[in-house]
Design a protein around this motif. Structure first.
Motif, short mmCIF file in Angstrom:
data_model
loop_
_atom_site.label_atom_id
_atom_site.label_comp_id
_atom_site.label_asym_id
_atom_site.label_seq_id
_atom_site.Cartn_x
_atom_site.Cartn_y
_atom_site.Cartn_z
N ILE A 103 21.67 -25.37 80.62
CA ILE A 103 22.20 -24.04 81.00
C ILE A 103 22.27 -23.42 79.64
N ASP A 104 22.27 -22.08 79.69
CA ASP A 104 22.45 -21.47 78.35
C ASP A 104 23.71 -20.46 78.37
N SER A 105 23.74 -19.94 77.35
CA SER A 105 24.95 -18.82 77.28
C SER A 105 25.27 -17.89 78.24
N ALA A 106 24.05 -17.32 78.43
CA ALA A 106 23.66 -16.26 79.26
C ALA A 106 24.30 -16.33 80.75
N GLU A 107 23.63 -17.53 81.01
CA GLU A 107 23.94 -18.01 82.65
C GLU A 107 25.48 -18.40 82.52
N LEU A 108 26.20 -18.76 81.81
CA LEU A 108 27.46 -19.19 81.62
C LEU A 108 28.36 -17.97 82.09
N ALA A 109 27.89 -16.62 81.36
CA ALA A 109 28.64 -15.69 81.90
C ALA A 109 28.84 -15.27 83.41
N GLY A 110 27.96 -15.82 84.07
CA GLY A 110 28.15 -15.59 85.57
C GLY A 110 29.11 -16.41 86.18
N TYR A 111 29.86 -17.18 85.75
CA TYR A 111 30.97 -17.95 86.25
C TYR A 111 32.37 -17.46 86.00
N ASP A 112 33.22 -17.66 86.82
CA ASP A 112 34.65 -17.31 86.76
C ASP A 112 35.33 -18.45 86.26
N LEU A 113 34.93 -19.74 86.36
CA LEU A 113 35.50 -20.93 85.83
C LEU A 113 34.37 -22.02 85.35
N VAL A 114 34.55 -22.64 84.02
CA VAL A 114 33.62 -23.21 83.50
C VAL A 114 34.28 -24.81 83.04
N GLY A 115 33.57 -26.02 83.61
CA GLY A 115 34.35 -27.10 83.08
C GLY A 115 33.48 -28.00 81.92
N PHE A 116 34.33 -28.57 80.99
CA PHE A 116 33.46 -29.06 79.93
C PHE A 116 33.94 -30.56 80.05
N GLY A 117 33.05 -31.46 80.10
CA GLY A 117 33.76 -33.02 80.02
C GLY A 117 32.59 -33.80 79.53
N SER A 118 33.26 -35.05 79.05
CA SER A 118 32.39 -36.09 78.64
C SER A 118 33.47 -37.41 78.46
#
Length: 161
Positions: free
Chosen positions: A36-51
Motif C-alpha cells: 500500500i502507498d500513502s495515497a491509498e491510505l488517504a481513502g480510509y477512515d481508520l488505519v491499523g498498524f501492527g507487528s
C-alpha cells in the motif's frame, strides 16, 4: 466506515492472527507495508498498524513504512502488537510508534497488545516463552477491542453521531 490494517508478521504468525480477528470485525483488508502507498491510505477512515515486538520496538519494516509517509492531515489510526511481555510501565513499546504516527498526521485513537509466543534470543535457548499464545482468550480480547474501536470511530464520523 472504511478500514485497513498494515501488518508485519514474520516469526510465528501471532500478529497476523490478531490482525485477522480485528479485520473481521472492522471489515478491513490486511496488507503488508509494501502492498500500500500513502495515497491509498488517504481513502480510509481508520488505519491499523501492527507487528510483533523486537527488542521493545515494532518491526523495522513497519517503522520504515510509517517513517516514509509524508506529513499531512490523516485519518484515525490504532496500533496493535504481539509480544512476550506486556505493553505497560514507563517503557511502553507502543509509545514511540504512536508518537511517530501523530507526527505524520494520524489521530491515534487506540492501542492493543496481546501476549504471544516469543522465541527471540535468549528465550529461544529454552523453547521460548508464552507458547500457545495468542490463545482463544487473547483472540476474544482482540475481537472485543475491535468492536469497541468500531463503535467509537463510527460514532465520530461526520453524519453518523
Amino acid at each position: 466506515m472504511k478500514a485497513i490494517i498494515v501488518c508485519t508478521s514474520v516469526s510465528h504468525g501471532n500478529t497476523r492472527r490478531i490482525a485477522d480477528v480485528i479485520a473481521e470485525v472492522l471489515d478491513a483488508r490486511v496488507v503488508e507495508p509494501g502492498e500500500i502507498d500513502s495515497a491509498e491510505l488517504a481513502g480510509y477512515d481508520l488505519v491499523g498498524f501492527g507487528s510483533g515486538i523486537y527488542l521493545r520496538s515494532y518491526h523495522e519494516d513497519l517503522r520504515s513504512f510509517i517513517d516514509s509517509l509524508a506529513v499531512e492531515r490523516r485519518s484515525k489510526a490504532f496500533v496493535f502488537a504481539t509480544s512476550g511481555f506486556p505493553d505497560k510501565g514507563i517503557h511502553r513499546f507502543s509509545r514511540p510508534l504512536v508518537q511517530l504516527l501523530e507526527q505524520k498526521g494520524f489521530d491515534v485513537v487506540a492501542a492493543f497488545s496481546s501476549r504471544a509466543w516469543d522465541t527471540y534470543f535468549p528465550f529461544k535457548l529454552f523453547g521460548g516463552i508464552r507458547k500457545g499464545r495468542p490463545n482463544a482468550d487473547d483472540l476474544e480480547s482482540a475481537r472485543t477491542f475491535a468492536e469497541v474501536l468500531r463503535g467509537s470511530v463510527q460514532d465520530s464520523l461526520p453524519g453518523t453521531g
